[in-house]
Structures are given as C-alpha cells and as structure tokens.
Enzyme design. Structure first.
Site, PDB file in Angstrom:
ATOM      1  N   ARG A 165      45.456  53.295 -80.882  1.00  0.00           N
ATOM      2  CA  ARG A 165      46.721  52.762 -80.349  1.00  0.00           C
ATOM      3  C   ARG A 165      47.333  53.732 -79.334  1.00  0.00           C
ATOM      4  O   ARG A 165      48.546  53.923 -79.282  1.00  0.00           O
ATOM      5  CB  ARG A 165      47.719  52.471 -81.486  1.00  0.00           C
ATOM      6  CG  ARG A 165      47.228  51.487 -82.517  1.00  0.00           C
ATOM      7  CD  ARG A 165      46.974  50.103 -81.933  1.00  0.00           C
ATOM      8  NE  ARG A 165      46.459  49.200 -82.947  1.00  0.00           N
ATOM      9  CZ  ARG A 165      45.175  49.022 -83.212  1.00  0.00           C
ATOM     10  NH1 ARG A 165      44.251  49.671 -82.506  1.00  0.00           N
ATOM     11  NH2 ARG A 165      44.791  48.193 -84.155  1.00  0.00           N
ATOM     12  N   SER A 236      52.973  44.675 -85.328  1.00  0.00           N
ATOM     13  CA  SER A 236      52.981  45.861 -86.191  1.00  0.00           C
ATOM     14  C   SER A 236      53.947  46.897 -85.634  1.00  0.00           C
ATOM     15  O   SER A 236      53.799  47.341 -84.498  1.00  0.00           O
ATOM     16  CB  SER A 236      51.579  46.457 -86.285  1.00  0.00           C
ATOM     17  OG  SER A 236      50.689  45.551 -86.878  1.00  0.00           O
ATOM     18  N   GLU A 332      54.903  52.161 -83.452  1.00  0.00           N
ATOM     19  CA  GLU A 332      53.906  51.669 -82.513  1.00  0.00           C
ATOM     20  C   GLU A 332      54.503  51.210 -81.181  1.00  0.00           C
ATOM     21  O   GLU A 332      53.977  51.558 -80.122  1.00  0.00           O
ATOM     22  CB  GLU A 332      53.107  50.523 -83.154  1.00  0.00           C
ATOM     23  CG  GLU A 332      51.893  50.139 -82.348  1.00  0.00           C
ATOM     24  CD  GLU A 332      50.891  49.318 -83.153  1.00  0.00           C
ATOM     25  OE1 GLU A 332      50.394  48.331 -82.596  1.00  0.00           O
ATOM     26  OE2 GLU A 332      50.599  49.666 -84.311  1.00  0.00           O
TER      27      GLU A 332
END
Length: 340
Positions: A165, A236, A332
């Site tokens: 990520r 998320s 995130e």
C-alpha cells in the site's frame, strides 16, 4: 489565472463527503492542461495538491495552493504480443470500469482488483491490491508530469518503488510527480489467481475461468464493503500491520484465533480488522462516524462534516489496538491539507 477557479468546494470530490474548499482549483482533462496548471502554480508560487476520484483521501477544511483535479480519460492499446497486451489508461478513468472493459476485451489479470473504488491515477499511488494481486504486478509504466517544472516523463516499475500500500508517490521524493496515465501489461491467455484465503472457496471451478474469478470478487466485495456512493467511506481505513515472525508468535500464544499471514520477505501480516473487531469497535459510532457492522476496517461517515471528526475517532481505535496488542495501526487514506 486562466481556467483556474477560486474557492471551489470539494465535497463532491471526496467519497467521505467532508466539507473542504480549494483555494485555487483546476480540472485537467489533458496532459497539456496538467502542464498549464503546473506553470500557473509555479508563476504564482502555489503548492500543488493532486486529486483524483477522492476515494482514498481525508480532506482538510481548506486546501491551500492549487488543487489539480486529474480528470484525463482514455483507454488504448500501446503494445501487443502473441500472449500479452499493454493498455494505457487515463488517470481520470474509473478503475472498476477499466477492469470490466479489459476483461470484456479478453485482456486478463485485473479480475482480482474489481470493484476497488477510485480512479486509475490513484492505483499506483496506493499500490492497490486485493485477493492476492497488487497493481505493481501488472505495471508496465506510469506516465507523469513533473509538478516542479512541467516536464513529461515515463516512470518504470522500479522508479515507482512499490511496497505494501505504498509507492514513491506517497513520499517526499516522489510527491511532485503528477500521474496522467498508467500502462498495464495483461495476458491474452486466461489466467486465474485464486490462492488467496477466502477467495478460492467462492470461485466455481466448473470450469475455472477469469469470469468466475471476476464475479466471485465482485460478490465478496459487495457483501463486505459498503458502497461509497451510498455510505460515505474510503474502503479500508487502516493498513494491515507487518511485524516480525518472532513478535507474531508471541501474539499467537496469547490470541490463538488471530489470523496471521507470511509475507514474501518472511515477515508476518496481521489482520487489523480482527484486532479492531476483537476490541469491540464494530458498530460503534462517535462524532458522526461509525465502524461498519459488516467490516471492522471500514469507517462510514454518517454526519461528520470535518476531517478532525474522522481522525479523532480513528485515533481512539488505533490507541486501543496499541494498548492491547502493542501494534501500531497506520491510516491507509492520505491526509491532505492542514488541520486534519
């Protein structure tokens, strides 16, 4: 500044539906317009903030400088071989629509990444991934404009410094690159990636096909994740933390049901959702923000207006995970602007 507008509201350009305003704003639908924006920003000594679909950002009430909305469309084949094809996708294209388009054309490899919200330009920034596939596995090149001087350039996969990520675009050394299009290498032969736990059991093998994988992924995501067009969210909210194998074993000795996954570099990925759920946060609401009852990693904005309401609630969740498991959760989505 020509084509540049002042005081533009950004509520409809972020999927959390937070109140935010760009001091200056330009929606660029071509590479030339991106370069125009860079030149205007340089001329007036303005910081540039790149904005795509707004599906992975937390916007502060005011975004200073020039907010550059990368709205470049286009899908084209730029290379074709016997068993592969490279497609160039404009940064402003819908990611999911491009997944469906490629699949319908018989260009395979994106099926596991279906229904991920946001634009194509955001995909390499976040190195999006799902069900055992990451976009870095398919990147052939990323076309960018240098936000410091307006020069166009193509970055290689190695230039992008992909991680979990993560990418060069999220760090100081690469934040000045403005993504205008992405080249993706796909297979003309049917490929099916079903090794990820939880996916294989949902894919029909009679016969196994990319179509079956695509439909299984869409069904799984619809069952777990709320539609941001209905329930404002960024998917998320926390990354799954990566820890050493020795520390993971210590946790497993105490929390025997804790899911753990070995990474390619022999570390251990923990389930942030499991830890948040274990601590009883699922369904809890504060400050107009609620933890989804269907997936503990998703925070839904019910009535919050400002970024601080989201980040304060998320901070409480993170603190409880740290206190119980001694694990630090990373947010995130990208926090943009001051006062977040």
């Amino acid at each position: 500044m020509s084509k540049v507008r002042e005081g533009v509201p950004l509520r409809e350009l972020n999927t959390l539906k937070l109140e935010s305003q760009a001091t200056y704003f330009l929606s660029a639908s071509s590479v030339e317009e991106v370069r125009l924006g860079v030149m205007e920003a340089k001329k007036h000594d303005l910081h540039i903030t790149a904005l795509g679909g707004g599906s992975n950002v937390i916007l502060s009430p005011v975004i200073q400088g020039l907010t550059l909305h990368l709205n470049i469309k286009g899908r084209e084949v730029v290379e074709e071989g016997t068993d592969h094809i490279v497609v160039r996708l404009g940064a402003g294209e819908s990611w999911h629509e491009c997944v469906l388009w490629a699949h319908a054309k018989g260009y395979y490899g994106l099926e596991n990444l279906a229904l991920i919200p946001g634009s194509v330009g955001a995909a390499p920034v976040q190195n999006i991934g799902a069900y055992g596939v990451e976009i870095q596995d398919l990147i052939a090149g990323v076309e960018v404009v240098d936000g410091l001087c307006g020069e166009a350039k193509t970055l290689t996969k190695e230039d992008c410094a992909f991680g979990y990520r993560d990418s060069v675009f999220k760090h100081e050394v690469g934040r000045h690159w403005l993504i205008v299009s992405v080249d993706i290498r796909l297979s003309k032969q049917a490929v099916c990636c079903t090794e990820y736990p939880g996916l294989r059991d949902h894919v029909s093998d009679d016969p196994m096909s990319p179509e079956n994988v695509l439909q299984a992924v869409i069904a799984l995501r619809k069952a777990k994740l709320p539609d941001p067009l209905v329930d404002p969210n960024v998917g998320s909210f926390f990354k799954n933390p990566i820890v050493s194998q020795s520390f993971a074993k210590q946790l497993k000795a105490t929390y025997r049901d804790m899911p753990q996954f070995t990474t390619h570099d022999n570390q251990t990925k923990l389930s942030a959702a499991w830890m948040i759920d274990y601590l009883g946060w699922r369904g809890v609401e504060e400050n107009g923000v609620i933890v989804s009852v269907n997936h503990a990693l998703v925070l839904i904005n019910k009535s919050a207006l400002y970024a601080s309401q989201i980040t304060q609630f998320a901070g409480k969740i993170s603190a409880s995970v740290k206190a119980t498991f001694d694990v630090t959760l990373e947010v995130e989505p990208q926090l943009i602007g001051s006062g977040c």
